[in-house]
Motif scaffolding. Structure first.
Motif, mmCIF file in Angstrom:
data_model
loop_
_atom_site.group_PDB
_atom_site.id
_atom_site.type_symbol
_atom_site.label_atom_id
_atom_site.label_comp_id
_atom_site.label_asym_id
_atom_site.label_seq_id
_atom_site.Cartn_x
_atom_site.Cartn_y
_atom_site.Cartn_z
ATOM 1 N N ALA A 1 14.127 4.682 21.341
ATOM 2 C CA ALA A 1 13.612 5.003 20.059
ATOM 3 C C ALA A 1 14.859 5.711 19.328
ATOM 4 O O ALA A 1 15.130 6.846 19.589
ATOM 5 C CB ALA A 1 12.240 5.911 19.948
ATOM 6 N N VAL A 2 15.694 4.931 18.557
ATOM 7 C CA VAL A 2 16.825 5.565 17.832
ATOM 8 C C VAL A 2 16.701 6.405 16.789
ATOM 9 O O VAL A 2 16.046 5.563 15.739
ATOM 10 C CB VAL A 2 17.943 4.628 17.851
ATOM 11 C CG1 VAL A 2 18.971 4.767 17.209
ATOM 12 C CG2 VAL A 2 18.277 3.569 19.134
ATOM 13 N N THR A 3 16.862 7.469 16.727
ATOM 14 C CA THR A 3 16.659 8.396 15.440
ATOM 15 C C THR A 3 17.900 7.967 14.476
ATOM 16 O O THR A 3 18.758 7.311 14.640
ATOM 17 C CB THR A 3 16.920 9.983 15.700
ATOM 18 O OG1 THR A 3 18.349 9.984 16.332
ATOM 19 C CG2 THR A 3 15.730 10.077 16.707
ATOM 20 N N PRO A 4 17.672 8.169 13.155
ATOM 21 C CA PRO A 4 18.309 7.669 12.140
ATOM 22 C C PRO A 4 19.882 8.139 12.186
ATOM 23 O O PRO A 4 20.602 7.650 11.525
ATOM 24 C CB PRO A 4 17.585 8.185 10.674
ATOM 25 C CG PRO A 4 16.416 8.386 11.185
ATOM 26 C CD PRO A 4 16.392 8.632 12.713
ATOM 27 N N ASP A 5 20.091 9.358 12.697
ATOM 28 C CA ASP A 5 21.399 9.877 12.795
ATOM 29 C C ASP A 5 22.277 9.414 13.916
ATOM 30 O O ASP A 5 23.445 9.938 14.182
ATOM 31 C CB ASP A 5 21.352 11.557 12.820
ATOM 32 C CG ASP A 5 20.537 12.129 14.049
ATOM 33 O OD1 ASP A 5 19.772 11.298 14.389
ATOM 34 O OD2 ASP A 5 21.033 13.036 14.667
ATOM 35 N N ARG A 6 21.690 8.651 14.800
ATOM 36 C CA ARG A 6 22.341 7.991 15.933
ATOM 37 C C ARG A 6 22.317 6.570 15.731
ATOM 38 O O ARG A 6 21.951 5.801 16.669
ATOM 39 C CB ARG A 6 21.858 8.465 17.307
ATOM 40 C CG ARG A 6 21.727 10.002 17.247
ATOM 41 C CD ARG A 6 21.499 10.412 18.816
ATOM 42 N NE ARG A 6 21.657 11.742 18.947
ATOM 43 C CZ ARG A 6 22.521 12.477 19.253
ATOM 44 N NH1 ARG A 6 23.845 11.857 19.239
ATOM 45 N NH2 ARG A 6 22.652 13.927 19.272
ATOM 46 N N GLY A 7 22.980 6.042 14.707
ATOM 47 C CA GLY A 7 22.952 4.735 14.405
ATOM 48 C C GLY A 7 23.845 3.832 15.588
ATOM 49 O O GLY A 7 23.674 2.728 15.759
#
Length: 849
Positions: free
Chosen positions: A170-176
């Motif tokens: 699950a990739v958080t928005p700050d770790r594109g």
């Protein structure tokens, strides 16, 4: 992001014994949330082999088409004889290579394969589809048809890479950057202390002037655009198995070779790409903002009306794609069967033959613009998901080169020498940070060497000694300030290593007196038998109508929301009662009939003088003047306390009969609240919606030297009870806590306990029927003087012997001195003084005198 472990091993030399669970245990502490590790092929057991279809006999005597087939499976069946099978699929023919599972094998889920008689024949095994092997959708709609080059009898488990582990992150928005194998591999290499084979480190030819022409009209929306051309593609070329399987494991469906390659490179490097059929592109490729009302048919076949804020890809005819979101149907890659869009006869002929020349687009678009376009058109895509989270602008050229190399390798194409690159000038982002800043943030002594090493591992260039000048890598757009760098050091060193220490609060910064009052009020009401509820602060016009409020009532002047949660409740509450009434009705309807509920919270009372505030800046802290304008635009928000009661207030039992809740309990609740602030309320009869006009009390207190109404209590009006569906004789109280606090004398002082006995004197006073008991009580209290400890009304009597329009009020007066035992004469004198003042003010006559 789905990450196959077998693919991850191509970039990081993980130990052979490492499992997906082991990698998960390394990545989670580093900040990548691995939700699951999927075991592909778990429980799968052969023989599962490649077979060649020898004969097909159509069995027509059944309701659905059935085929009896013989297949060559080599020596996999132990005899070398053709294998007889029953199959209902129709997407294969004699001579095709297919996947065959033989008796004795076990498929995923524990499905055992054995010979069985069906449709009058014996089927020795099964011809497999991708779904039956857990491969996902391959678009065939039937069984798997393999390329002809694979040998009969080849182990299909290894050929189709059916056994693998997939990490679902699950990739958080700050770790594109983690939406790519490149990004996850970098984090894995750091976690294991291994080197990374960066797939973006490719030899890329320099740009020149004879590539496909590109014109950028909006360099802010598109600051980098690379175009490459490949010709001579074989339109019959299909994606190899390894490419399809990697896409399937990553959660994508194989489509066609050119599209599969662009998707594969996007997953590998993180750069979204798009391939255009060059024969269907008219002139130069451009990037501009759309004209309001322009239309574009996207690849999903939907005609979309564009907004002026949309960034579009164009040719000489107009828009051919939504930049960073989805391409247009007019330039779609054709595979020899699909023809999309209006074409000239020659172009239609070329499309029918299949695409042989493509232009590869690898661009970098503004994240906010792409995010807004995707949401505006309700068109999320894998490309927009990456662009809006941040894509490495320097990876475009490498991604285009990787795509060209794969097209040449797999489709037999030739790369044209022309290389087009349009780049807006921009420099790297640098941050100046004290070397010990991560130490101060974490409360640990990392040291300069560790800080520099960790920042270099994520790709930063670090210079300096005590003060570090950090150049952020292009793929980490989330690193904008010094605390972002500190977070990188802390997470890589391990959050679990941070010390667990409680902060030491500075003296004198506990709860404020106002906060203490609110807590005391809640505890006092709970101690009096009330249960706290929390209701939504929204109301509608219908609820205010049900309260019976007059048209000019201030409570009808409410703040209306622009985006309410429900159209029936678009306004902020001006009273707590609608929410409490709703809670009372729901609980009563569910069988709880003896209820005493309370709530404390804000109400919103606009004055009509609020002004629209100026838009506050987001790049700096607003100034005090700007914050003051924002506060001035807000409505008045007083805090209130309210209660509702229904059913029995005291339960019947062996001790005697109980009693129902009545208006006096609501008044007493108000007194309980006020007592916590050291305030004594004065109660007078009043008429105020939604209370019964004959059973409504106005509550007064002295606020800033003036007698001020602070709330109401009593029995709810029968019409309101009917409108809300409440139990009969429901009672309620609402009090403004802010006014009660102002009426208080500050911090409460503990009462002084006297060791001397109390002297009790009872008096019964006869007054006119319309004289409030509160007035008589107030006069008695003032007349009795300092010796009076308390006064309590304990009896009200009316009768013929008193005369018409008269009533008797009996009070218990308690006297006590702090320094002595009172004499009978002293207590009697204080009582007589109290009666005298009551007679003077209210016309009271001592009963029996």
């Amino acid at each position: 992001m789905r990450v196959p472990l077998s693919w991850l091993r191509e970039y990081v030399d993980l130990p052979a014994t490492e499992t997906g669970r082991d990698v998960q245990a390394k990545l989670v502490p580093a900040g990548l949330e691995v939700e699951t590790v999927e075991q592909l092929g778990a429980g799968l057991k052969g023989p599962l082999v490649v077979g060649k279809v020898l004969t097909i006999e159509e069995l027509t005597e059944f309701k659905k088409p059935i085929r009896f087939c013989t297949l060559d499976v080599g020596d996999a069946n132990g005899t070398g004889e053709p294998q007889e099978l029953i199959c209902g699929a129709r997407n294969f023919a004699v001579g095709d290579k297919v996947v065959v599972v033989l008796p004795g094998a076990v498929l995923a889920g524990g499905f055992e394969i054995s010979a069985r008689k069906t449709y009058g024949r014996t089927s020795h095994g099964m011809i497999c589809s991708s779904g039956e092997l857990g491969m996902g959708d391959d678009g065939s709609g039937g069984i798997i048809v393999l390329p002809p080059e694979y040998e009969v009898g080849t182990d299909a488990i290894e050929l189709l890479q059916l056994v693998d582990e997939v990490l679902d992150i699950a990739v958080t928005p700050d770790r594109g950057y983690a939406l790519s194998m490149r990004g996850v591999a970098r984090e894995t290499a750091i976690a294991y202390g291994l080197s990374l084979r960066d797939p973006a480190l490719l030899d890329v030819p320099a740009p020149n002037s004879y590539g496909h022409r590109v014109e950028i009209a909006d360099p802010v929306g598109c600051d980098h655009f690379t175009a490459r051309t490949v010709t001579g593609l074989d339109p019959e070329a299909r994606s190899p198995i390894w490419l399809k399987r990697r896409l399937q494991k990553a959660g994508m469906r194989p489509i066609s070779l050119a599209v599969d390659i662009t998707n594969y490179v996007m997953l590998e490097i993180g750069q979204p790409l798009h391939a255009y059929d060059r024969n269907r592109v008219d002139g130069a490729i451009g990037v501009r903002r759309a004209e309001q009302g322009e239309e574009l048919t996207t690849l999903d076949g939907v005609k979309r009306v564009l907004d002026a804020a949309d960034l579009v890809i164009t040719d000489d005819r107009g828009p051919i794609g939504l930049a960073g979101v989805m391409g247009g149907a007019d330039t779609e890659i054709a595979d020899g069967e699909i023809v999309a869009g209006p074409l000239s006869p020659s172009a239609a002929e070329r499309a029918a033959r299949g695409t042989t020349e493509v232009v590869i687009e690898a661009a970098h678009f503004e994240p906010i613009s792409i995010a807004r376009t995707a949401r505006r058109h309700k068109l999320p895509s894998e490309a927009s998901r990456r662009f809006e989270r941040g894509v490495d602008p320097h990876a475009a050229s490498a991604a285009a080169q990787r795509t060209v190399d794969l097209l040449v390798l797999l489709a037999g194409g030739s790369a044209e020498a022309g290389v087009t690159e349009v780049v807006a000038p921009f420099g790297p982002h640098t941050i100046t940070m004290a070397a010990d800043h991560p130490d101060r943030v974490a409360g640990l002594a990392y040291g300069r060497e560790t800080v520099v090493r960790r920042l270099q591992e994520v790709g930063c260039d670090v210079q300096g000694q005590d003060e570090l000048i950090v150049t952020v890598p292009s793929w980490r757009s989330d690193l904008r300030e010094i605390n972002d760098l500190a977070e990188e050091v802390i997470r890589l060193e391990g959050y679990e290593n941070l010390p667990s220490t409680l902060p030491r609060p500075p003296a004198g910064r506990g709860l404020t007196e106002r906060q203490r009052l609110h807590r005391r009020v809640g505890r006092a009401l709970v101690g009096a038998g009330y249960v706290e509820v929390l209701s939504y602060p929204f109301v509608g016009e219908a609820q205010l109508d049900q309260l019976g409020l007059a048209a000019d009532d201030d409570r009808r002047r409410a703040v209306r929301l622009v985006n309410p949660l429900a159209d029936t409740e678009p306004e902020m509450r001006t009273t707590l009662l609608p929410g409490l009434f709703g809670a009372l009705r729901r609980n009563d309807g569910r069988g709880s009939h003896d209820l005493a509920l309370y709530e404390t919270g804000l109400v919103f009372r606009p004055t009509g003088e609020e002004k629209v505030p100026a838009r506050l800046p987001v790049d700096r802290r607003p100034s005090p003047e700007e914050l003051a304008t924002l506060d001035a635009a807000l409505p008045r928000q007083p805090r209130r306390a309210a209660v509702v009661l229904a059913g029995a207030r005291e339960q019947p039992g062996w001790w005697g009969a109980g009693r129902p809740a009545d208006w006096a309990d609501a008044v007493q609740a108000a007194r309980t609240v006020a007592a916590e602030a050291g305030v004594e309320l004065t109660v007078e009869a009043d008429q105020h919606a939604p209370w019964h006009p004959g059973r409504c009390a106005a509550l007064y207190a002295t606020v800033d030297g003036e007698r001020t109404i602070v709330g109401h209590a009593g029995e709810v009006h029968p019409r309101v009870i009917k409108a809300y569906g409440l139990p009969e004789r429901t009672c309620a109280m609402e009090l403004e806590l802010d006014l009660v606090e102002r009426a208080g004398t500050g911090a409460l002082r503990a009462p002084r306990i006297s060791t001397f006995p109390v002297a009790t004197q009872d008096v019964a006073l006869v007054v006119d029927q319309d004289v409030p008991a509160a007035d008589v009580e107030r006069a008695l209290g003032e007349g009795a003087g300092e010796l009076l400890e308390s006064v309590r009304l304990f009896d009200v009597f009316t009768g013929e012997q008193l005369g018409e329009g008269r009533k008797s009020l009996a009070y218990a007066l308690r006297f006590r001195a702090a320094d002595r035992t009172l004499t009978v004469d002293e207590a009697s004198a204080a009582r007589d003084a109290a009666v005298a003042l009551a007679a003077e003010r209210t016309g009271a006559v001592l009963r029996g005198a």
